[in-house]
Write a protein that holds these residues in place. Structure first.
Motif, PDB file in Angstrom:
ATOM      1  N   LEU B  48       1.318  -2.130 -10.245  1.00  0.00           N
ATOM      2  CA  LEU B  48       1.359  -3.009  -9.068  1.00  0.00           C
ATOM      3  C   LEU B  48       2.679  -3.774  -8.987  1.00  0.00           C
ATOM      4  O   LEU B  48       3.225  -3.970  -7.901  1.00  0.00           O
ATOM      5  CB  LEU B  48       0.182  -3.987  -9.099  1.00  0.00           C
ATOM      6  CG  LEU B  48      -1.141  -3.443  -8.562  1.00  0.00           C
ATOM      7  CD1 LEU B  48      -2.271  -4.454  -8.766  1.00  0.00           C
ATOM      8  CD2 LEU B  48      -1.031  -3.105  -7.077  1.00  0.00           C
ATOM      9  N   ILE B  52       5.104  -3.563  -5.672  1.00  0.00           N
ATOM     10  CA  ILE B  52       5.511  -4.691  -4.795  1.00  0.00           C
ATOM     11  C   ILE B  52       6.895  -5.248  -5.143  1.00  0.00           C
ATOM     12  O   ILE B  52       7.336  -6.197  -4.495  1.00  0.00           O
ATOM     13  CB  ILE B  52       4.469  -5.832  -4.804  1.00  0.00           C
ATOM     14  CG1 ILE B  52       4.365  -6.486  -6.185  1.00  0.00           C
ATOM     15  CG2 ILE B  52       3.116  -5.353  -4.335  1.00  0.00           C
ATOM     16  CD1 ILE B  52       3.516  -7.758  -6.153  1.00  0.00           C
ATOM     17  N   VAL B  65      -1.028  -2.364  -1.122  1.00  0.00           N
ATOM     18  CA  VAL B  65      -2.132  -2.746  -1.998  1.00  0.00           C
ATOM     19  C   VAL B  65      -3.441  -2.172  -1.452  1.00  0.00           C
ATOM     20  O   VAL B  65      -4.316  -1.763  -2.217  1.00  0.00           O
ATOM     21  CB  VAL B  65      -2.202  -4.289  -2.146  1.00  0.00           C
ATOM     22  CG1 VAL B  65      -3.471  -4.716  -2.858  1.00  0.00           C
ATOM     23  CG2 VAL B  65      -0.990  -4.789  -2.927  1.00  0.00           C
ATOM     24  N   THR B  69      -5.976   0.179  -3.331  1.00  0.00           N
ATOM     25  CA  THR B  69      -7.387  -0.211  -3.420  1.00  0.00           C
ATOM     26  C   THR B  69      -8.302   0.913  -2.938  1.00  0.00           C
ATOM     27  O   THR B  69      -9.313   1.222  -3.589  1.00  0.00           O
ATOM     28  CB  THR B  69      -7.630  -1.483  -2.568  1.00  0.00           C
ATOM     29  OG1 THR B  69      -6.766  -2.503  -3.049  1.00  0.00           O
ATOM     30  CG2 THR B  69      -9.065  -1.952  -2.654  1.00  0.00           C
ATOM     31  N   GLU B 161     -11.493  -5.791  -7.360  1.00  0.00           N
ATOM     32  CA  GLU B 161     -10.652  -6.231  -6.231  1.00  0.00           C
ATOM     33  C   GLU B 161     -10.335  -7.730  -6.333  1.00  0.00           C
ATOM     34  O   GLU B 161      -9.230  -8.162  -6.022  1.00  0.00           O
ATOM     35  CB  GLU B 161     -11.324  -5.940  -4.882  1.00  0.00           C
ATOM     36  CG  GLU B 161     -11.793  -4.511  -4.659  1.00  0.00           C
ATOM     37  CD  GLU B 161     -10.838  -3.452  -5.147  1.00  0.00           C
ATOM     38  OE1 GLU B 161      -9.626  -3.693  -5.183  1.00  0.00           O
ATOM     39  OE2 GLU B 161     -11.312  -2.369  -5.517  1.00  0.00           O
ATOM     40  N   GLN B 164      -7.793  -8.072  -8.994  1.00  0.00           N
ATOM     41  CA  GLN B 164      -6.508  -7.579  -8.489  1.00  0.00           C
ATOM     42  C   GLN B 164      -5.856  -8.616  -7.577  1.00  0.00           C
ATOM     43  O   GLN B 164      -4.656  -8.856  -7.661  1.00  0.00           O
ATOM     44  CB  GLN B 164      -6.738  -6.281  -7.721  1.00  0.00           C
ATOM     45  CG  GLN B 164      -5.475  -5.687  -7.138  1.00  0.00           C
ATOM     46  CD  GLN B 164      -5.761  -4.377  -6.426  1.00  0.00           C
ATOM     47  OE1 GLN B 164      -5.840  -3.343  -7.040  1.00  0.00           O
ATOM     48  NE2 GLN B 164      -5.924  -4.444  -5.127  1.00  0.00           N
ATOM     49  N   LEU B 168      -2.400 -10.302  -8.380  1.00  0.00           N
ATOM     50  CA  LEU B 168      -1.331 -10.086  -7.396  1.00  0.00           C
ATOM     51  C   LEU B 168      -0.741 -11.396  -6.901  1.00  0.00           C
ATOM     52  O   LEU B 168       0.473 -11.509  -6.706  1.00  0.00           O
ATOM     53  CB  LEU B 168      -1.884  -9.316  -6.205  1.00  0.00           C
ATOM     54  CG  LEU B 168      -1.586  -7.836  -6.131  1.00  0.00           C
ATOM     55  CD1 LEU B 168      -2.248  -7.228  -4.921  1.00  0.00           C
ATOM     56  CD2 LEU B 168      -0.081  -7.578  -6.086  1.00  0.00           C
TER      57      LEU B 168
END
Lengths: 40, 213
Positions: B48, B52, B65, B69, B161, B164, B168
């Motif tokens: 990740l 990003i 993302v 996902t 999620e 995450q 994030l």
């Protein structure tokens, strides 16, 4: 002249990338062989 | 110690005992386990970070993302509920390779060597599928009770999620602060080389596990 300069820049960037990728692989391999696998 | 920490990304200890003895829906605990797995999942987080690293607009961050996902949700659910099995070492090796791939792309490697840039969105989606399969293989190590299985796996995925999102947010705050300094551009190449080294390490570790197991 500009084209020659572009080619030189491209070759330099490729060399830089190659060295970085090689060092990354070497570093990971060394850590694996010297640190991780003996501890297994 | 390094080996133990590298191996710690599976579900272990009390969490493993809990999962093994689970019978019936346990939405809260499974959401917690999913979130914990993601927040402590250095392989997913490294990927990740790579995704990003050069995304400046929130719209792009959300897009990439979301692709990741969608990818990992599909294979997590299909893997566990559909009983699709694969060797966990090989899946984790591919996850390690995804870290190498993204770092190499961030270093402009594909354009320099191949002369073109493979589609990043498709790559993120495909690697997302493997990351989800990696999550599935962790759960498949347990003899999960069919009683409440769907609710539990969906809860685990929701937890993933949430985890995450939390991770994030932290990464984005750190990256935004770093980007406001000149040092970001000075060290971006070296940072991606370091991320690539971590990816190689993960690949090597998992392949060693595959061949030695």
């Amino acid at each position: 002249m500009t084209m020659a300069s572009d080619v030189e820049t491209s070759v330099e960037a490729k060399q830089r990338l190659g060295v970085a990728a090689g060092l990354a692989l070497l570093g990971a391999g060394l850590i694996l062989v010297m640190g991780v696998l003996p501890a297994e | 110690l390094l080996s133990a920490s590298l191996d710690a990304h599976g579900v272990s200890g009390k969490d493993a005992v809990y999962l093994q003895g689970l019978n019936g829906p346990a939405i809260g605990p499974l959401m917690y386990l999913g979130a914990k797995h993601m927040v402590t999942g250095y392989d997913h987080l490294l990927f990740l970070v790579g995704v990003i690293f050069f995304l400046y607009r929130l719209k792009d961050v959300l897009l990439y993302v979301s692709l990741f996902t969608i990818g990992h949700s599909v294979t997590l659910l299909a893997g566990v509920l559909g009983g699709i099995r694969a060797n966990p070492f090989l899946i984790d090796a591919i996850i390690g390779f995804s870290v190498v791939y993204k770092a190499f792309e961030n270093m402009d490697g594909f354009k320099r060597f191949l002369g073109f840039q493979p589609n990043t969105r498709i790559a993120v989606l495909i690697f997302g599928l493997f990351h989800g399969f990696g999550l599935a293989t962790k759960l498949q190590e347990f003899d999960l009770s069919p009683n409440g299985l769907v609710a539990n796996i969906v809860s685990f995925n929701v937890g993933v999620e949430i985890g995450q999102g939390l991770a994030l947010t932290g990464i984005l705050i750190a990256l935004t602060w770093w980007r406001s300094h000149r040092a970001f551009f000075d060290h971006a190449f070296a940072t991606n080389a370091f991320v690539m080294a971590c990816g190689f390490l993960l690949v090597g570790f998992q392949l060693s596990g595959y061949f030695l197991s």
